[in-house]
Enzyme design. Structure first.
Site, short mmCIF file in Angstrom:
data_model
loop_
_atom_site.label_atom_id
_atom_site.label_comp_id
_atom_site.label_asym_id
_atom_site.label_seq_id
_atom_site.Cartn_x
_atom_site.Cartn_y
_atom_site.Cartn_z
N SER A 1 6.43 7.92 -0.65
CA SER A 1 5.34 7.36 -1.37
C SER A 1 3.82 7.13 -0.90
O SER A 1 3.17 7.02 -1.74
CB SER A 1 6.01 6.06 -2.10
OG SER A 1 4.96 5.74 -2.61
N LEU B 1 1.00 -1.16 0.29
CA LEU B 1 0.06 -0.01 -0.05
C LEU B 1 0.96 1.33 0.35
O LEU B 1 0.66 2.00 0.70
CB LEU B 1 -0.84 0.22 1.12
CG LEU B 1 -1.40 -1.24 0.86
CD1 LEU B 1 -3.56 -0.80 2.38
CD2 LEU B 1 -2.75 -0.54 0.02
N CYS B 2 2.25 1.77 -0.91
CA CYS B 2 2.29 2.45 -0.70
C CYS B 2 2.79 2.70 -2.55
O CYS B 2 4.13 3.60 -2.77
CB CYS B 2 4.40 2.09 -0.66
SG CYS B 2 4.48 0.68 -0.46
N GLY B 3 1.51 2.35 -3.24
CA GLY B 3 2.20 2.78 -4.17
C GLY B 3 2.53 2.27 -5.29
O GLY B 3 3.29 1.50 -5.51
#
Lengths: 130, 290
Positions: free
Chosen positions: B245, B90-92
């Site tokens: 990010s 979940l950090c792009g």
């Protein structure tokens, strides 16, 4: 004439200490203790486990180091180390833990001579502190 | 068409998703500040280390016989790639960007007919790489337990790299990580750490030093430390980039959820109005027919 120079101690996480009014620093260099005064010749050396003593106008401070590199140049002393503790602030248990760790390491059989020497040094210094 | 009840439920669920992404964004923002701070604090160490090594390598007269970590093995057949990613998702595009960079490097190397081995740091990179390059991965390290990047972890990786180098398992080592530029921009980097890539900065080389003990011994002691330092620096940059990010990814997610809620609300209102109008028509036409 002022007899002061600048000392900076950095460890990987942060700049540990920076002082401008230092008159003398004694570091445990690899080949013996070394005192550094102002206008010392440019030098690079390693540290072995031991005590760094910093004399300044505001008094004397002592630090315990396990390893590191010192660089002195243009009246700037930089000490790079990965493990350093201020002896006034560190707790007794911490030093005892370090001693235990060092003794464990010394009891291992497959260490080479150089690390053995360093570990023995470490134990000696820590014992004198505890 | 979806019934009123279904729409209501969907709106509620999108709203709660939005709440989660918003909270994650806040957490990432707080962590980012910390990570950025420690990345900045860690810089003097690696800079000073670099300076000293530069001065040392300039002072060395006999370049041929220096430590292999500095001059290399003279070969470039086997490459070791240390791919550093995060342990959480979940950090792009954070992890994908590093992987993309690494993959293009892998294909370049294999096109040149050279071999490569992979060490993954962080579980996400391992997950993405093991499907295609499973056999090439020789080690997989993850620091899930440690909260922040710390030097001891970096030292572990560094020692492993040196061990493998001394065992002659590779000739060239490159680390892959994201360099933190700002919250929106992180640049995937490939940095060669073995042999040391000397940028030709010969500015203050006439400074003469006294060495104690001699240069060779200092260098052979310093170079392994420098590897750990470089890896630590990469870890710090990585953790700042990860949070940055994640923050922008979660910001986007929150905004998208908001848009979705708006759209669904309009649809909900329309169908509610339609139902009312229908009922009214029914009542009126019923009354007329009497």
């Amino acid at each position: 004439m002022s007899e002061e120079f600048k000392v900076e101690i950095v460890n990987p996480e942060k700049s540990f200490l920076s002082k401008e009014d230092v008159t003398e620093v004694v570091v445990p260099a690899f080949e013996g203790e070394m005192g550094i005064l102002k206008d010392h010749i440019s030098i690079i050396s390693f540290l072995k486990p031991g005590i760094i003593t910093i004399h300044s106008k505001s008094g004397e401070e002592k630090f315990y180091v396990e390893d590191g590199i010192v660089e002195f140049k243009n009246n700037n002393l930089s000490i790079l180390t990965s493990s350093i503790f201020n002896l006034n602030e560190v707790e007794k248990n911490k030093l005892q833990d370090l001693l235990k760790l060092a003794e464990e390491e010394a009891s291992k059989s497959e260490v080479n001579d150089q690390t053995k020497y360093l570990v023995d040094q470490k134990i000696e210094v820590l014992k004198s502190l505890n | 068409m979806a019934s009123l009840d279904d729409l209501k439920k969907r709106i509620a669920s999108v709203k709660s998703t939005q709440k989660i992404t918003k909270a994650m964004k806040m957490v990432a923002a707080a962590k980012l500040r910390k990570a950025q701070e420690s990345a900045e604090k860690g810089r003097p160490y690696s800079e000073k280390m670099n300076n000293i090594i530069l001065n040392l390598s300039n002072g060395i007269s006999d370049k041929e016989n220096t430590s292999k970590l500095l001059s290399g093995t003279g070969d470039d057949k086997v490459h070791l790639c240390v791919v550093m990613t995060s342990d959480r998702g979940l950090c792009g595009g954070f992890n994908s960007n590093i992987i993309k960079k690494a993959k293009s490097y892998f294909s370049k190397i294999s096109a040149e007919g050279k071999e490569f081995k992979i060490i993954t740091v962080g579980s996400k990179g391992n997950d993405q790489l093991k499907r295609v390059y499973g056999k090439k991965i020789i080690e997989n390290i993850s620091f899930k337990e440690s909260k922040n990047a710390n030097y001891f972890d970096a030292d572990k990786v560094g020692k492993m790299v040196i061990e493998k180098f001394e065992a002659g398992e590779f000739d060239i080592c490159t680390i892959f990580y994201n360099q933190f530029k700002n919250v929106i921009t992180q640049i995937p980097q490939a940095q060669q750490i073995v042999p040391l890539n000397n940028e030709e900065d010969e500015n203050n080389s006439d400074e003469s030093y006294e060495f104690e003990p001699d240069e060779d011994e200092i260098l052979s002691n310093l170079l392994p430390k420098n590897i750990s330092t470089q890896i630590f620096k990469a870890m710090l940059e990585n953790s700042a980039s990860e949070q940055g990010s994640r923050m922008s990814a979660m910001d986007n997610a929150t905004r998208n959820a908001g848009e979705m809620v708006d759209k669904l609300t309009i649809e909900y209102n329309r169908s509610r109005q339609a139902a009312i109008t229908k009922e009214l028509i029914e009542i009126i036409s019923g009354a007329e027919s009497l």
